[in-house]
Scaffold this motif. Structure first.
Motif, PDB file in Angstrom:
ATOM      1  N   ALA A   1       0.851  -1.224  -0.158  1.00  0.00           N
ATOM      2  CA  ALA A   1      -0.085  -0.091   0.094  1.00  0.00           C
ATOM      3  C   ALA A   1       0.804   1.198   0.031  1.00  0.00           C
ATOM      4  CB  ALA A   1      -1.098   0.027   1.391  1.00  0.00           C
ATOM      5  N   CYS A   2       0.517   2.010  -0.821  1.00  0.00           N
ATOM      6  CA  CYS A   2       1.373   3.478  -0.841  1.00  0.00           C
ATOM      7  C   CYS A   2       0.381   4.681  -1.081  1.00  0.00           C
ATOM      8  CB  CYS A   2       2.126   3.417  -2.168  1.00  0.00           C
ATOM      9  SG  CYS A   2       3.220   4.906  -2.552  1.00  0.00           S
ATOM     10  N   ASN A   3       0.589   5.702  -0.303  1.00  0.00           N
ATOM     11  CA  ASN A   3      -0.146   6.763  -0.216  1.00  0.00           C
ATOM     12  C   ASN A   3       0.458   8.180  -0.511  1.00  0.00           C
ATOM     13  OD1 ASN A   3      -1.764   9.138   1.026  1.00  0.00           O
ATOM     14  ND2 ASN A   3      -3.362   7.534   1.352  1.00  0.00           N
ATOM     15  N   ARG A   4       0.208   8.812  -1.800  1.00  0.00           N
ATOM     16  CA  ARG A   4       0.710  10.024  -1.924  1.00  0.00           C
ATOM     17  C   ARG A   4      -0.624  10.904  -2.242  1.00  0.00           C
ATOM     18  NH1 ARG A   4       5.515   8.733  -6.234  1.00  0.00           N
ATOM     19  NH2 ARG A   4       6.783   7.266  -4.824  1.00  0.00           N
ATOM     20  N   GLY A   5      -1.569  10.959  -1.424  1.00  0.00           N
ATOM     21  CA  GLY A   5      -2.835  11.549  -1.440  1.00  0.00           C
ATOM     22  C   GLY A   5      -3.816  10.869  -1.392  1.00  0.00           C
ATOM     23  N   GLU A   6      -3.723   9.555  -1.849  1.00  0.00           N
ATOM     24  CA  GLU A   6      -4.906   8.490  -1.719  1.00  0.00           C
ATOM     25  C   GLU A   6      -4.117   7.251  -1.548  1.00  0.00           C
ATOM     26  OE1 GLU A   6      -7.294   8.255  -5.161  1.00  0.00           O
ATOM     27  OE2 GLU A   6      -5.822   7.743  -6.574  1.00  0.00           O
ATOM     28  N   ASP A   7      -4.794   6.273  -1.299  1.00  0.00           N
ATOM     29  CA  ASP A   7      -4.134   4.836  -1.091  1.00  0.00           C
ATOM     30  C   ASP A   7      -4.126   4.276  -2.611  1.00  0.00           C
ATOM     31  OD1 ASP A   7      -3.783   4.983   1.674  1.00  0.00           O
ATOM     32  OD2 ASP A   7      -5.449   3.617   2.043  1.00  0.00           O
ATOM     33  N   LEU A   8      -3.063   3.496  -2.908  1.00  0.00           N
ATOM     34  CA  LEU A   8      -2.678   2.822  -4.147  1.00  0.00           C
ATOM     35  C   LEU A   8      -2.385   1.226  -3.719  1.00  0.00           C
ATOM     36  CD1 LEU A   8      -2.975   2.819  -7.318  1.00  0.00           C
ATOM     37  CD2 LEU A   8      -0.423   3.634  -7.020  1.00  0.00           C
ATOM     38  N   TYR A   9      -3.012   0.383  -4.269  1.00  0.00           N
ATOM     39  CA  TYR A   9      -2.615  -1.147  -3.896  1.00  0.00           C
ATOM     40  C   TYR A   9      -2.059  -1.573  -4.937  1.00  0.00           C
ATOM     41  CZ  TYR A   9      -5.855   0.372  -0.095  1.00  0.00           C
ATOM     42  OH  TYR A   9      -6.130   1.113   0.803  1.00  0.00           O
ATOM     43  N   ALA A  10      -0.732  -2.415  -4.660  1.00  0.00           N
ATOM     44  CA  ALA A  10      -0.165  -3.338  -5.596  1.00  0.00           C
ATOM     45  C   ALA A  10      -0.024  -4.556  -5.091  1.00  0.00           C
ATOM     46  CB  ALA A  10       1.289  -2.599  -5.976  1.00  0.00           C
ATOM     47  N   ILE A  11      -0.644  -5.679  -5.720  1.00  0.00           N
ATOM     48  CA  ILE A  11      -0.734  -6.816  -5.249  1.00  0.00           C
ATOM     49  C   ILE A  11       0.089  -7.768  -6.065  1.00  0.00           C
ATOM     50  CG2 ILE A  11      -1.957  -8.842  -4.223  1.00  0.00           C
ATOM     51  CD1 ILE A  11      -2.611  -6.039  -2.800  1.00  0.00           C
ATOM     52  N   VAL A  12       1.141  -8.512  -5.492  1.00  0.00           N
ATOM     53  CA  VAL A  12       1.960  -9.438  -6.477  1.00  0.00           C
ATOM     54  C   VAL A  12       2.062 -10.800  -5.750  1.00  0.00           C
ATOM     55  CG1 VAL A  12       3.370  -7.761  -7.586  1.00  0.00           C
ATOM     56  CG2 VAL A  12       4.062  -8.690  -5.444  1.00  0.00           C
ATOM     57  N   LEU A  13       1.618 -11.847  -6.431  1.00  0.00           N
ATOM     58  CA  LEU A  13       1.615 -13.275  -5.808  1.00  0.00           C
ATOM     59  C   LEU A  13       2.478 -14.297  -6.719  1.00  0.00           C
ATOM     60  CD1 LEU A  13      -2.269 -13.671  -5.154  1.00  0.00           C
ATOM     61  CD2 LEU A  13      -0.509 -12.641  -3.608  1.00  0.00           C
ATOM     62  N   ASP A  14       3.322 -15.237  -6.087  1.00  0.00           N
ATOM     63  CA  ASP A  14       4.278 -15.968  -6.883  1.00  0.00           C
ATOM     64  C   ASP A  14       5.108 -15.421  -7.731  1.00  0.00           C
ATOM     65  OD1 ASP A  14       5.387 -18.240  -7.351  1.00  0.00           O
ATOM     66  OD2 ASP A  14       3.916 -18.822  -8.840  1.00  0.00           O
ATOM     67  N   SER A  15       5.758 -14.417  -6.884  1.00  0.00           N
ATOM     68  CA  SER A  15       7.038 -13.515  -7.966  1.00  0.00           C
ATOM     69  C   SER A  15       8.148 -14.521  -7.544  1.00  0.00           C
ATOM     70  CB  SER A  15       7.315 -12.314  -7.207  1.00  0.00           C
ATOM     71  OG  SER A  15       8.317 -11.558  -8.056  1.00  0.00           O
ATOM     72  N   ILE A  16       9.253 -14.161  -8.297  1.00  0.00           N
ATOM     73  CA  ILE A  16      10.253 -15.335  -8.523  1.00  0.00           C
ATOM     74  C   ILE A  16      11.262 -15.224  -6.986  1.00  0.00           C
ATOM     75  CG2 ILE A  16      10.700 -15.087 -10.909  1.00  0.00           C
ATOM     76  CD1 ILE A  16      12.746 -13.179 -10.506  1.00  0.00           C
ATOM     77  N   ASP A  17      11.597 -14.276  -6.183  1.00  0.00           N
ATOM     78  CA  ASP A  17      11.840 -14.462  -5.200  1.00  0.00           C
ATOM     79  C   ASP A  17      11.557 -13.470  -4.080  1.00  0.00           C
ATOM     80  OD1 ASP A  17      13.860 -12.286  -5.469  1.00  0.00           O
ATOM     81  OD2 ASP A  17      15.057 -13.419  -6.862  1.00  0.00           O
ATOM     82  N   GLU A  18      11.898 -13.420  -2.948  1.00  0.00           N
ATOM     83  CA  GLU A  18      11.539 -12.396  -1.703  1.00  0.00           C
ATOM     84  C   GLU A  18      11.999 -10.991  -2.084  1.00  0.00           C
ATOM     85  OE1 GLU A  18      11.262 -14.097   2.379  1.00  0.00           O
ATOM     86  OE2 GLU A  18      12.508 -15.634   1.236  1.00  0.00           O
ATOM     87  N   TRP A  19      13.306 -10.807  -2.890  1.00  0.00           N
ATOM     88  CA  TRP A  19      13.515  -9.563  -3.147  1.00  0.00           C
ATOM     89  C   TRP A  19      12.735  -9.134  -4.359  1.00  0.00           C
ATOM     90  CZ3 TRP A  19      15.779  -5.300  -1.731  1.00  0.00           C
ATOM     91  CH2 TRP A  19      16.207  -4.293  -2.366  1.00  0.00           C
ATOM     92  N   GLU A  20      12.387  -9.583  -5.349  1.00  0.00           N
ATOM     93  CA  GLU A  20      11.805  -9.350  -6.553  1.00  0.00           C
ATOM     94  C   GLU A  20      10.390  -8.992  -6.326  1.00  0.00           C
ATOM     95  OE1 GLU A  20      11.216  -8.088 -10.408  1.00  0.00           O
ATOM     96  OE2 GLU A  20      13.163  -8.811  -9.540  1.00  0.00           O
ATOM     97  N   ARG A  21       9.805  -9.563  -5.564  1.00  0.00           N
ATOM     98  CA  ARG A  21       8.069  -9.055  -5.065  1.00  0.00           C
ATOM     99  C   ARG A  21       8.226  -7.831  -4.722  1.00  0.00           C
ATOM    100  NH1 ARG A  21       7.751 -12.088   0.915  1.00  0.00           N
ATOM    101  NH2 ARG A  21       9.637 -11.085   1.933  1.00  0.00           N
ATOM    102  N   PHE A  22       9.459  -7.139  -4.040  1.00  0.00           N
ATOM    103  CA  PHE A  22       9.287  -5.726  -3.862  1.00  0.00           C
ATOM    104  C   PHE A  22       9.606  -4.926  -5.001  1.00  0.00           C
ATOM    105  CE2 PHE A  22      10.675  -7.527   0.293  1.00  0.00           C
ATOM    106  CZ  PHE A  22       9.525  -7.157   0.939  1.00  0.00           C
TER     107      PHE A  22
END
Length: 368
Positions: A281-302
């Motif tokens: 979740a990111c807020n620069r005036g309003e909430d924006l949700y980015a959901i990622v499931l089953d990315s290639i590793d724990e760093w890449e999900r970010f």
């Protein structure tokens, strides 16, 4: 030149070439697929280039704002495992079921559940407000189990049922989790435990989709208790241990906190079956949700979430609805843009100034 010197020189040249290749190789691009969907249409049908799309590695993803507008999606309705992202529903169900001061007790089952832990001990007690920190910041499976057992017991007692069996208490809480999912319109979701473990004794038909995670996340972030916890990179939790207050220090698993402007949560997840997951979740005036499931590793999900947010903030702009070089005065005495001159209702030969009710109204446009 001797043979040995020649060989040494050849090896040196090869090493230099390899180093040069590594240093100056072109940057690798992540995945953009023709079936990815931007504002309701596929990348292929829109004729978009790689530069026009979020480039991510995750198999399932969605980008949604707080109003429910979806800007990007990839296989967003496919039901899959979501690991510890499950804990968002645990927190939501707990807060919607009991007062935040409700006491949470750590059973032996909870203390020894294993995997991701807040290092709680058998017999520890704390109010739900503190238990939520142990749940959401270090992603404590022990905290999830303790919350489910304790609040499930309250539910059973309220219903006049036996609450002496911790398994029955946990089952009752999970039932409430699924009821909450149905209430939120999460049509591709089934929860079977409060922590998201999915192998061994926890192997079951549990699943959720990226779209459902986005719905759940948007609902969760309406709760100030959750927002306050997930927006912090570190947190202190007060635990009653044998009559003494022990302060546990937790560090968030969300590596974008403090690193990406506006990041305010929410939850990471990882199991072998789910892969690397993140509900951001990111807020620069309003909430924006980015959901990622089953990315290639724990760093890449970010990196996937960062890519989606970067794409949105680069391509989406707000355009004013009122664009005029002429101005008028509205009923409040404010000088505002003149939109048009229209016939007056009482005098058809007379025209009056017209403007917008909200002169600052904007429309959001996605640039290609």
């Amino acid at each position: 030149m001797s043979v040995s010197k020649t060989i040494t020189r050849i090896i040196s040249i090869c090493v230099l070439c390899l180093i040069s290749a590594l240093l100056f190789a072109p940057a690798a691009y992540a995945d953009v697929r023709k079936a990815d969907i931007v504002l309701g249409d596929t990348v292929e049908s829109l004729g978009l280039t790689v530069a026009d799309c979020p480039s991510i590695e995750a198999e399932y993803a969605i980008l949604m704002d707080e109003a429910g507008n979806v800007y990007f999606e990839r296989e967003a309705d496919t039901p899959v495992h979501i690991a510890s992202i499950t804990k968002i529903m645990t927190a939501v169900t707990a807060l919607d079921s009991v007062p935040i001061e409700t006491e949470i007790t750590v059973s032996e089952t909870a203390a020894y559940i294993g995997e991701s832990s807040a290092w709680l001990q058998t017999g520890d007690t704390m109010p739900l407000s503190e238990a939520l920190k142990a749940l959401l910041v270090p992603s404590g499976n022990d905290a999830a189990q303790a919350i489910a057992e304790s609040i499930g017991a309250v539910m059973l007692q309220t219903e006049g049922l036996d609450a002496s069996d911790t398994n029955a208490c946990c089952d009752r809480f999970v039932e409430a989790m699924n009821a909450k999912a149905a209430e939120l319109g999460m049509t591709n979701s089934v929860f079977t435990n409060p922590h998201g473990l999915d192998d061994g004794i926890y192997d079951a038909d549990m699943h959720c989709s990226a779209r459902d995670v986005a719905k759940m996340s948007a609902y969760a972030m309406q709760k100030q208790a959750i927002r306050d916890i997930t927006s912090l990179a570190t947190s202190s939790c007060n635990i009653n241990r044998g009559g003494e207050i022990v302060v546990a220090e937790f560090e968030s698993t969300d590596l974008l906190l403090g690193d990406y402007e506006g990041t305010c949560g929410i939850k990471t997840g990882f199991t072998d079956m789910a892969g690397a997951c993140f509900a951001g979740a990111c807020n620069r005036g309003e909430d924006l949700y980015a959901i990622v499931l089953d990315s290639i590793d724990e760093w890449e999900r970010f990196e996937d979430v960062r890519a989606m947010w970067d794409w949105y903030y680069t391509h989406c702009i707000d355009l004013p609805l009122a664009n005029s070089d002429s101005y008028t005065v509205n009923a409040q005495g404010e000088t505002v843009p003149l939109v048009a001159q229209v016939p007056a209702a009482a005098w058809i030969d007379k025209r009056v100034d017209a403007t917008l009710e909200d002169p600052n109204a904007v429309v959001r446009v996605l640039l290609s």
